[in-house]
Design a protein around this motif. Structure first.
Motif, short mmCIF file in Angstrom:
data_model
loop_
_atom_site.label_atom_id
_atom_site.label_comp_id
_atom_site.label_asym_id
_atom_site.label_seq_id
_atom_site.Cartn_x
_atom_site.Cartn_y
_atom_site.Cartn_z
N ALA A 86 -25.54 12.35 8.63
CA ALA A 86 -25.63 13.55 8.87
C ALA A 86 -25.81 14.43 9.23
CB ALA A 86 -27.30 13.92 7.87
N ALA A 87 -25.57 15.66 9.83
CA ALA A 87 -25.15 16.15 10.65
C ALA A 87 -26.36 17.50 10.77
CB ALA A 87 -24.15 17.25 11.25
N TYR A 88 -27.60 17.05 11.01
CA TYR A 88 -29.25 17.93 11.06
C TYR A 88 -29.14 18.77 9.21
CZ TYR A 88 -33.01 21.99 10.09
OH TYR A 88 -33.79 22.58 10.57
N ASP A 89 -28.43 19.88 8.82
CA ASP A 89 -29.05 19.97 7.25
C ASP A 89 -27.86 19.34 6.38
OD1 ASP A 89 -27.79 21.96 7.74
OD2 ASP A 89 -29.13 23.51 6.95
N TYR A 90 -26.47 19.07 6.87
CA TYR A 90 -24.84 18.91 6.06
C TYR A 90 -24.74 16.97 6.15
CZ TYR A 90 -20.71 20.03 4.95
OH TYR A 90 -19.08 19.83 4.11
N PHE A 91 -25.73 16.98 4.78
CA PHE A 91 -24.94 16.15 4.31
C PHE A 91 -23.68 15.20 3.74
CE2 PHE A 91 -29.27 16.33 5.17
CZ PHE A 91 -30.36 14.29 5.38
N THR A 92 -23.19 14.10 4.03
CA THR A 92 -22.03 14.23 2.98
C THR A 92 -21.59 12.38 3.02
OG1 THR A 92 -20.17 15.28 4.80
CG2 THR A 92 -19.43 12.93 3.95
N ILE A 93 -21.95 12.19 1.58
CA ILE A 93 -22.47 11.10 0.82
C ILE A 93 -21.27 10.72 0.37
CG2 ILE A 93 -24.30 10.33 -0.52
CD1 ILE A 93 -25.26 13.22 0.36
N LEU A 94 -21.24 9.54 0.33
CA LEU A 94 -20.13 8.72 -0.01
C LEU A 94 -20.63 7.56 -0.96
CD1 LEU A 94 -17.45 6.93 -0.21
CD2 LEU A 94 -18.54 5.39 0.74
N LEU A 95 -19.94 8.73 -2.78
CA LEU A 95 -20.85 7.71 -3.85
C LEU A 95 -20.31 6.56 -4.04
CD1 LEU A 95 -20.19 10.89 -5.96
CD2 LEU A 95 -22.39 10.30 -4.76
N ASP A 96 -20.99 5.68 -4.95
CA ASP A 96 -20.83 4.49 -5.53
C ASP A 96 -19.14 4.87 -5.98
OD1 ASP A 96 -22.28 2.91 -4.38
OD2 ASP A 96 -23.88 3.42 -6.57
N ASP A 97 -18.63 5.56 -6.44
CA ASP A 97 -17.24 5.12 -7.00
C ASP A 97 -16.36 5.97 -6.14
OD1 ASP A 97 -17.88 8.35 -6.90
OD2 ASP A 97 -18.07 8.47 -8.95
N GLY A 98 -16.43 5.92 -4.59
CA GLY A 98 -15.48 6.15 -4.02
C GLY A 98 -15.18 7.69 -3.93
N ASP A 99 -16.06 8.73 -4.89
CA ASP A 99 -16.18 10.21 -4.44
C ASP A 99 -16.93 10.42 -2.59
OD1 ASP A 99 -14.32 10.48 -5.98
OD2 ASP A 99 -15.69 11.48 -7.79
N ILE A 100 -16.67 11.58 -2.15
CA ILE A 100 -17.33 12.12 -1.20
C ILE A 100 -17.80 13.49 -1.74
CG2 ILE A 100 -17.29 12.66 1.68
CD1 ILE A 100 -15.09 10.31 2.16
N ILE A 101 -18.94 13.39 -1.30
CA ILE A 101 -19.90 14.89 -1.61
C ILE A 101 -20.22 15.45 -0.04
CG2 ILE A 101 -19.55 14.36 -4.25
CD1 ILE A 101 -22.83 13.63 -3.30
N HIS A 102 -20.82 16.47 -0.43
CA HIS A 102 -21.67 17.20 0.64
C HIS A 102 -22.54 18.13 0.38
CE1 HIS A 102 -18.54 16.85 3.10
NE2 HIS A 102 -17.76 17.21 2.12
N PHE A 103 -24.21 17.94 1.07
CA PHE A 103 -25.30 18.46 0.36
C PHE A 103 -25.75 19.59 1.65
CE2 PHE A 103 -29.62 18.23 -0.24
CZ PHE A 103 -29.62 19.40 -1.40
N THR A 104 -25.97 20.46 1.58
CA THR A 104 -26.60 21.63 2.40
C THR A 104 -28.80 21.41 1.98
OG1 THR A 104 -24.95 22.67 3.15
CG2 THR A 104 -27.03 22.96 4.23
N ALA A 105 -28.41 20.38 2.62
CA ALA A 105 -30.38 19.91 2.86
C ALA A 105 -30.98 21.32 3.19
CB ALA A 105 -31.21 18.68 2.98
N SER A 106 -32.16 21.98 2.03
CA SER A 106 -33.35 22.88 2.67
C SER A 106 -34.42 22.39 3.66
CB SER A 106 -33.82 24.02 1.65
OG SER A 106 -34.00 23.32 0.20
N ASP A 107 -34.49 20.74 3.51
CA ASP A 107 -35.33 20.18 3.96
C ASP A 107 -34.49 19.35 4.27
OD1 ASP A 107 -37.48 18.60 5.45
OD2 ASP A 107 -39.45 19.43 3.78
N PRO A 108 -33.78 18.86 5.76
CA PRO A 108 -33.15 17.73 5.54
C PRO A 108 -34.12 16.93 5.99
CG PRO A 108 -32.98 19.88 7.59
CD PRO A 108 -33.98 20.56 6.68
N ASP A 109 -35.39 16.59 7.14
CA ASP A 109 -36.47 15.54 7.11
C ASP A 109 -36.98 15.35 5.40
OD1 ASP A 109 -35.53 15.67 9.64
OD2 ASP A 109 -37.50 17.03 9.76
N ASP A 110 -37.11 15.29 4.65
CA ASP A 110 -37.79 15.58 2.92
C ASP A 110 -36.73 14.50 2.83
OD1 ASP A 110 -39.63 14.71 1.21
OD2 ASP A 110 -38.53 16.33 0.27
#
Length: 68
Positions: A22-46
């Protein structure tokens, strides 16, 4: 109390996630199936607490991670 499998506003269940970085609220996530997704969290700490509660590793904290 159990932490829910789904996080509000996030389309994937915790059991589908493998690792994240993560870079503050922008998360890069590796899924179990090998895909990579991105998510911008409204509450990054939570969102980070939710990931941690499901034992999803933060790539930056893994042995061998190098930053320059």
């Amino acid at each position: 109390m159990d932490t829910p499998q789904f996080y509000h506003g996030f389309a994937y269940a915790a059991k589908e996630l493998y690792q994240f970085i993560a870079a503050y609220d922008y998360f890069t996530i590796l899924l179990d199936d090998g895909d990579i997704i991105h998510f911008t969290a409204s509450d990054p700490d939570d969102f980070r607490k939710w990931l941690t509660a499901h034992n999803i590793p933060d790539i930056r904290k893994l042995d061998g991670w190098v930053t320059r």
